[in-house]
Design an enzyme around this catalytic site. Structure first.
Site, PDB file in Angstrom:
ATOM      1  N   GLU A 173       0.845  -1.205   0.000  1.00  0.00           N
ATOM      2  CA  GLU A 173       0.000   0.000   0.000  1.00  0.00           C
ATOM      3  C   GLU A 173       0.877   1.251   0.000  1.00  0.00           C
ATOM      4  O   GLU A 173       0.726   2.148   0.840  1.00  0.00           O
ATOM      5  CB  GLU A 173      -0.995  -0.022   1.170  1.00  0.00           C
ATOM      6  CG  GLU A 173      -1.963  -1.186   1.050  1.00  0.00           C
ATOM      7  CD  GLU A 173      -3.220  -1.098   1.924  1.00  0.00           C
ATOM      8  OE1 GLU A 173      -3.301  -0.208   2.784  1.00  0.00           O
ATOM      9  OE2 GLU A 173      -4.120  -1.944   1.730  1.00  0.00           O
ATOM     10  N   GLU A 296      -4.854  -8.828  -0.545  1.00  0.00           N
ATOM     11  CA  GLU A 296      -5.695  -8.508   0.618  1.00  0.00           C
ATOM     12  C   GLU A 296      -7.130  -8.388   0.135  1.00  0.00           C
ATOM     13  O   GLU A 296      -7.438  -7.559  -0.726  1.00  0.00           O
ATOM     14  CB  GLU A 296      -5.263  -7.202   1.292  1.00  0.00           C
ATOM     15  CG  GLU A 296      -3.963  -7.341   2.061  1.00  0.00           C
ATOM     16  CD  GLU A 296      -3.593  -6.107   2.876  1.00  0.00           C
ATOM     17  OE1 GLU A 296      -4.505  -5.400   3.342  1.00  0.00           O
ATOM     18  OE2 GLU A 296      -2.383  -5.875   3.038  1.00  0.00           O
TER      19      GLU A 296
HETATM   20  O1  AHR Z   1      -5.452  -6.076   6.693  1.00  0.00           O
HETATM   21  C1  AHR Z   1      -5.421  -4.914   7.464  1.00  0.00           C
HETATM   22  C2  AHR Z   1      -4.741  -3.752   6.739  1.00  0.00           C
HETATM   23  O2  AHR Z   1      -5.485  -3.370   5.643  1.00  0.00           O
HETATM   24  C3  AHR Z   1      -3.372  -4.012   6.177  1.00  0.00           C
HETATM   25  O3  AHR Z   1      -2.365  -3.867   7.113  1.00  0.00           O
HETATM   26  C4  AHR Z   1      -3.254  -2.971   5.134  1.00  0.00           C
HETATM   27  O4  AHR Z   1      -2.389  -3.351   4.094  1.00  0.00           O
HETATM   28  C5  AHR Z   1      -4.678  -2.741   4.690  1.00  0.00           C
HETATM   29  O5  AHR Z   1      -4.987  -1.390   4.659  1.00  0.00           O
END
Ligand code: AHR
Length: 490
Positions: A173, A296
């Site tokens: 991110e 994710e």
């Molecule tokens: O999964 C929780 C968080 O969500 C992670 O650390 C981040 O990459 C995303 O914003």
């Protein structure tokens, strides 16, 4: 009656097993307590890893585990997590709950966990607050089988041989918690950092993953692909299903039917995201050298009452089973571009597959979906199509989703999700040029708010499904509302 057509003559692409991957961050009770309890814990463990959790994950078939973050990755300095535990630095986990991170779970412990799980490694490096040297040395430490400062340090810390590092993420991110960068700036950073993620071993070619977009940020994908796409094997995509807004996300177990349908509609946005980011990627990389890695994904609700807001602990209901079922169908259907996906997260965080309470453990509805779908792993995706009603007037979100694959023995695996809360779906399945000799099926179903608790761990579980009749070229099934079903067709 809905029509479901499967064409075994149309073999599309391999469903990479890593689509069924998970993600474990140093966040709340995911690693500490949820997975790693330390060798001296009264909780039964092998080298510090909880036996019950490892056994359950093995049975689910976790193929790859992403670590150490997430946002944590861009504040993680790997040298804090090696060497004698008593000497390891204690730090504040600033992103997640402000608790003390004692670094007792580090690189050696991570690879030990992968060994016990029998899964591949996906390590995410630190671009946001780390240096090229730090990243380069970590790769040397993990993978170099010779004499060098980092390899010698690894040996001194008890691991004579290097580990197999399959995937490496260059930042996480980077548009947000990983450094707040602009896409062209990140692309430049990626170009610099990735040079030093060296392949020390010709048998360990590291698959490098660049930081991709947040959800609908197609401009990010476009710019990063333009400037650096030919230097990465994969680009990531993050998308979370939040029923409300980020201020009021909604509760995990208490929700209206409308909120449920909103959740399903938002979850199905994954299809549009994968399709549209793929279109952008196709402009730069028509031959598909770079994969899309959804590292994710999952539901994100308000935390359970009384828990640390920074720990992101939430329960999981049949609603989550539907989200998992339809999302995995989407990934299967796009397996020509989606090589890996990692649900967020593995234990006790967001849409986990496992929850723990001290020494107790339960399996969530999402766990059962993953276990059911594992039969798709490494199969070949087949052409298939199902007619369906829609959950919205614009016909963007189908009530039914499906995917079908063929395994090495020639058996067909089909998974179907029915998101309606009220209507069973009568489905007539026809398979081209295929003579059906037997069909077996499994189902996860129940009230949409059903969930497993530490007092009753088997409210949601997989059961045999028998409400179908065979035809010469398929079957006719009555798939109940709010269910996920798998058919094995021989
Ligand atoms: O999964 C929780 C968080 O969500 C992670 O650390 C981040 O990459 C995303 O914003």
């Amino acid at each position: 009656m809905q029509k479901y057509l499967i064409n075994p003559n149309q073999k599309i692409a391999k469903i990479n097993k890593d689509i069924y991957g998970t993600f474990s961050e140093h966040l709340g009770r995911c690693i500490y307590e949820g997975t790693f309890v330390g060798e001296d814990s009264p909780i039964p463990n092998v080298n510090g890893m909880r036996k019950d959790v490892v056994e359950a994950l093995k049975e689910m078939g976790v193929p790859v585990l992403r670590w150490p973050g997430g946002c944590f990755a861009d504040e993680y300095h790997w040298k804090d997590g090696i060497g004698p535990k008593e000497n390891r630095k204690k730090m504040i986990n600033t992103h997640w709950g402000g608790v003390v991170e004692d670094n007792s779970f580090g690189t050696h412990e991570y690879f030990e966990l992968c060994r016990q799980l029998g899964c591949d490694a996906y390590v995410n490096g630190n671009v946001g607050s780390g240096t090229v040297q730090e990243m380069s040395e970590w790769v040397e430490y993990m993978t170099f089988d010779g004499t060098s400062p980092m390899a010698d340090l690894r040996k001194a810390n008890g691991s004579e041989k290097p580990w197999k590092l399959k995937y490496f993420g260059v930042g996480n991110e980077s548009w947000g918690c990983g450094g707040n960068m602009m896409p062209h700036y990140y692309a430049d950073e990626y170009r610099r950092y990735h040079v030093y993620v060296r392949d020390y071993d010709s048998n360990n070619r590291i698959y490098k993953i660049g930081c991709g977009p947040n959800a609908f940020d197609f401009e990010w994908t476009d710019e990063v692909m333009h400037y650096a796409g030919n230097k990465m094997q994969g680009i990531s995509l993050h998308y979370y299903t939040v029923p409300g807004d980020w201020g009021h996300k909604g509760k995990a177990t208490v929700f209206t039917d409308d909120e449920y349908y909103t959740t399903i509609r938002k979850a199905y946005k994954m299809e549009e995201l994968v399709r549209r980011h793929t279109e952008v990627m196709n402009r730069h990389d028509p031959d598909k050298h770079c994969d899309l890695i959804v590292d994710e994904w999952g539901t994100w609700y308000d935390v359970e009452e009384g828990t640390n807001p920074g720990f992101l602990y939430q329960q999981s209901t049949m609603r989550d089973a539907l989200v998992a079922g339809l999302t995995l169908n989407v990934f299967n259907k796009h397996c020509d571009r989606v090589r890996m996906a990692n649900i967020a997260q593995t234990v006790n965080v967001l849409q986990s597959v496992i929850l723990t309470d001290g020494e107790d453990m339960l399996l969530t509805p999402t766990y059962h979906v993953f276990k059911m779908y594992k039969d798709h792993m490494e199969n070949t995706l087949l052409g298939s199509y199902i007619t369906t009603d829609y959950l919205d007037e614009r016909k963007e979100t189908p009530v039914l989703t499906e995917s079908a694959s063929v395994n090495a023995d020639g058996n067909i695996i089909s998974t179907i999700s029915n998101a309606s809360l009220t209507e069973a779906a009568e489905i007539k399945c026809q398979i081209a040029d295929f003579t059906v000799s037997s069909v077996t099926a499994e189902i996860i179903t129940g009230d949409v708010r059903n969930h497993n608790t530490f007092d009753n761990k088997a409210v949601v579980k997989t059961a045999e499904f028998t409400d179908f009749t065979l035809t010469s070229d398929g079957f006719v099934a009555n798939v109940p509302p709010c269910s996920v079903v798998k058919f094995i067709i021989k």
